[in-house]
Motif scaffolding. Structure first.
Motif, PDB file in Angstrom:
ATOM      1  N   GLU A  75       0.847  -1.196   0.000  1.00  0.00           N
ATOM      2  CA  GLU A  75       0.000   0.000   0.000  1.00  0.00           C
ATOM      3  C   GLU A  75       0.883   1.247   0.000  1.00  0.00           C
ATOM      4  N   ILE A  76       0.256   2.379  -0.234  1.00  0.00           N
ATOM      5  CA  ILE A  76       0.964   3.656  -0.298  1.00  0.00           C
ATOM      6  C   ILE A  76       1.360   4.088   1.112  1.00  0.00           C
ATOM      7  N   PRO A  77       2.653   4.356   1.360  1.00  0.00           N
ATOM      8  CA  PRO A  77       3.067   4.838   2.686  1.00  0.00           C
ATOM      9  C   PRO A  77       2.461   6.211   2.994  1.00  0.00           C
ATOM     10  N   ASP A  78       2.287   6.504   4.271  1.00  0.00           N
ATOM     11  CA  ASP A  78       1.762   7.802   4.697  1.00  0.00           C
ATOM     12  C   ASP A  78       2.622   8.924   4.116  1.00  0.00           C
ATOM     13  N   GLY A  79       1.955   9.957   3.618  1.00  0.00           N
ATOM     14  CA  GLY A  79       2.646  11.135   3.118  1.00  0.00           C
ATOM     15  C   GLY A  79       3.134  11.022   1.689  1.00  0.00           C
ATOM     16  N   MET A  80       3.008   9.860   1.064  1.00  0.00           N
ATOM     17  CA  MET A  80       3.462   9.677  -0.313  1.00  0.00           C
ATOM     18  C   MET A  80       2.310  10.005  -1.259  1.00  0.00           C
ATOM     19  N   THR A  81       2.619  10.663  -2.381  1.00  0.00           N
ATOM     20  CA  THR A  81       1.604  10.950  -3.393  1.00  0.00           C
ATOM     21  C   THR A  81       1.980  10.265  -4.698  1.00  0.00           C
ATOM     22  N   ILE A  82       0.954   9.848  -5.437  1.00  0.00           N
ATOM     23  CA  ILE A  82       1.139   9.193  -6.734  1.00  0.00           C
ATOM     24  C   ILE A  82       0.254   9.913  -7.742  1.00  0.00           C
ATOM     25  N   THR A  83       0.828  10.233  -8.910  1.00  0.00           N
ATOM     26  CA  THR A  83       0.073  10.895  -9.971  1.00  0.00           C
ATOM     27  C   THR A  83       0.300  10.144 -11.279  1.00  0.00           C
ATOM     28  N   TRP A  84      -0.790   9.801 -11.961  1.00  0.00           N
ATOM     29  CA  TRP A  84      -0.749   9.171 -13.280  1.00  0.00           C
ATOM     30  C   TRP A  84      -1.174  10.210 -14.306  1.00  0.00           C
ATOM     31  N   GLU A  85      -0.514  10.241 -15.467  1.00  0.00           N
ATOM     32  CA  GLU A  85      -0.928  11.181 -16.509  1.00  0.00           C
ATOM     33  C   GLU A  85      -0.635  10.631 -17.902  1.00  0.00           C
ATOM     34  N   SER A  86      -1.451  11.052 -18.848  1.00  0.00           N
ATOM     35  CA  SER A  86      -1.298  10.699 -20.253  1.00  0.00           C
ATOM     36  C   SER A  86      -0.854  11.951 -20.987  1.00  0.00           C
ATOM     37  N   ASP A  87       0.085  11.809 -21.933  1.00  0.00           N
ATOM     38  CA  ASP A  87       0.515  12.996 -22.667  1.00  0.00           C
ATOM     39  C   ASP A  87      -0.411  13.316 -23.843  1.00  0.00           C
ATOM     40  N   ASP A  88      -1.451  12.490 -24.059  1.00  0.00           N
ATOM     41  CA  ASP A  88      -2.443  12.773 -25.098  1.00  0.00           C
ATOM     42  C   ASP A  88      -3.778  12.180 -24.658  1.00  0.00           C
ATOM     43  N   THR A  89      -4.564  12.971 -23.918  1.00  0.00           N
ATOM     44  CA  THR A  89      -5.827  12.467 -23.368  1.00  0.00           C
ATOM     45  C   THR A  89      -6.914  12.305 -24.427  1.00  0.00           C
ATOM     46  N   THR A  90      -6.685  12.785 -25.639  1.00  0.00           N
ATOM     47  CA  THR A  90      -7.658  12.520 -26.702  1.00  0.00           C
ATOM     48  C   THR A  90      -7.501  11.089 -27.211  1.00  0.00           C
ATOM     49  N   ARG A  91      -6.331  10.479 -27.001  1.00  0.00           N
ATOM     50  CA  ARG A  91      -6.064   9.107 -27.460  1.00  0.00           C
ATOM     51  C   ARG A  91      -6.110   8.074 -26.322  1.00  0.00           C
ATOM     52  N   VAL A  92      -5.577   8.460 -25.140  1.00  0.00           N
ATOM     53  CA  VAL A  92      -5.481   7.520 -24.016  1.00  0.00           C
ATOM     54  C   VAL A  92      -5.798   8.263 -22.724  1.00  0.00           C
ATOM     55  N   THR A  93      -6.683   7.683 -21.908  1.00  0.00           N
ATOM     56  CA  THR A  93      -6.999   8.275 -20.608  1.00  0.00           C
ATOM     57  C   THR A  93      -6.548   7.325 -19.502  1.00  0.00           C
ATOM     58  N   VAL A  94      -6.341   7.906 -18.306  1.00  0.00           N
ATOM     59  CA  VAL A  94      -6.005   7.119 -17.116  1.00  0.00           C
ATOM     60  C   VAL A  94      -7.005   7.460 -16.017  1.00  0.00           C
ATOM     61  N   SER A  95      -7.426   6.419 -15.272  1.00  0.00           N
ATOM     62  CA  SER A  95      -8.382   6.645 -14.196  1.00  0.00           C
ATOM     63  C   SER A  95      -8.213   5.547 -13.141  1.00  0.00           C
ATOM     64  N   PRO A  96      -8.067   5.860 -11.867  1.00  0.00           N
ATOM     65  CA  PRO A  96      -7.928   7.209 -11.324  1.00  0.00           C
ATOM     66  C   PRO A  96      -6.552   7.777 -11.642  1.00  0.00           C
ATOM     67  N   ALA A  97      -6.465   9.097 -11.552  1.00  0.00           N
ATOM     68  CA  ALA A  97      -5.221   9.765 -11.892  1.00  0.00           C
ATOM     69  C   ALA A  97      -4.364  10.074 -10.664  1.00  0.00           C
ATOM     70  N   ASN A  98      -4.940  10.009  -9.460  1.00  0.00           N
ATOM     71  CA  ASN A  98      -4.191  10.408  -8.273  1.00  0.00           C
ATOM     72  C   ASN A  98      -4.300   9.405  -7.139  1.00  0.00           C
ATOM     73  N   ASN A  99      -3.170   9.260  -6.435  1.00  0.00           N
ATOM     74  CA  ASN A  99      -3.073   8.503  -5.180  1.00  0.00           C
ATOM     75  C   ASN A  99      -3.645   7.092  -5.234  1.00  0.00           C
ATOM     76  N   SER A 100      -3.274   6.388  -6.307  1.00  0.00           N
ATOM     77  CA  SER A 100      -3.630   4.983  -6.439  1.00  0.00           C
ATOM     78  C   SER A 100      -2.419   4.247  -7.007  1.00  0.00           C
ATOM     79  N   MET A 101      -2.176   3.032  -6.512  1.00  0.00           N
ATOM     80  CA  MET A 101      -1.046   2.250  -7.012  1.00  0.00           C
ATOM     81  C   MET A 101      -1.340   1.631  -8.378  1.00  0.00           C
ATOM     82  N   SER A 102      -2.607   1.690  -8.808  1.00  0.00           N
ATOM     83  CA  SER A 102      -2.940   1.181 -10.144  1.00  0.00           C
ATOM     84  C   SER A 102      -3.881   2.159 -10.829  1.00  0.00           C
TER      85      SER A 102
END
Length: 161
Positions: A75-102
């Motif tokens: 699991e995510i340690p306390d105080g750690m943040t995770i951000t997922w992002e796509s460089d072209d959201t018209t072609r590929v999206t990510v969900s969730p984008a924040n504070n998830s290991m997947s």
């Protein structure tokens, strides 16, 4: 009197040998603690490349491993943040984008008819630590178009008939 002085000297010698041991064991004069150090981590995405067709969904996971450990953290340690992002959201999206290991990666339909690569980036920021970054390259192919064929290829009609 000599006996008292001898016993006193013996008691002092005994105390002198025990006193440093008391400090070494953490006793006397207050506790000595080492400062809390921020652990070092490494990260890796579950796969470095994905080949997807418009409409496909895949799951990516970030593996976070603490230095000196063999297994990724569950699991995510306390105080750690995770951000997922796509460089072209018209072609590929990510969900969730924040504070998830997947994250779920979805290739979106597009008017483009050519294959394109999109980069998914995961950023992991430990509390009081350096940001860690890893990438997954996603190849997005256009969805297969339904083909229509007519048989026979030509047809003759008689006038009025």
């Amino acid at each position: 009197m000599k006996r008292r002085i001898g016993a006193f000297v013996l008691a002092l010698a005994l105390l002198a040998t025990l006193f440093p041991a008391a400090f070494a064991a953490g006793g006397g004069g207050g506790e000595q603690t080492s400062p809390t150090e921020t652990p070092n981590y490494t990260i890796s995405i579950s796969t470095e490349t994905l080949d997807m067709e418009a409409g496909d969904r895949e799951t990516l996971r970030v593996n976070i491993t603490e230095e000196g450990q063999d297994e990724p953290l569950p699991e995510i340690p306390d105080g750690m943040t995770i951000t997922w992002e796509s460089d072209d959201t018209t072609r590929v999206t990510v969900s969730p984008a924040n504070n998830s290991m997947s994250t779920t990666v979805e290739a979106r339909a597009s008017a483009e008819t050519t294959q394109r690569n999109v980069t998914i980036t995961v950023r992991v920021k430990p509390q009081n630590g350096e940001e860690l970054v890893d990438y997954c390259e996603v190849t997005v192919r256009p969805a297969q178009q339904a083909a229509v064929s007519v048989q026979p290829a030509t047809l003759e009609l008689a006038p009025g008939g």
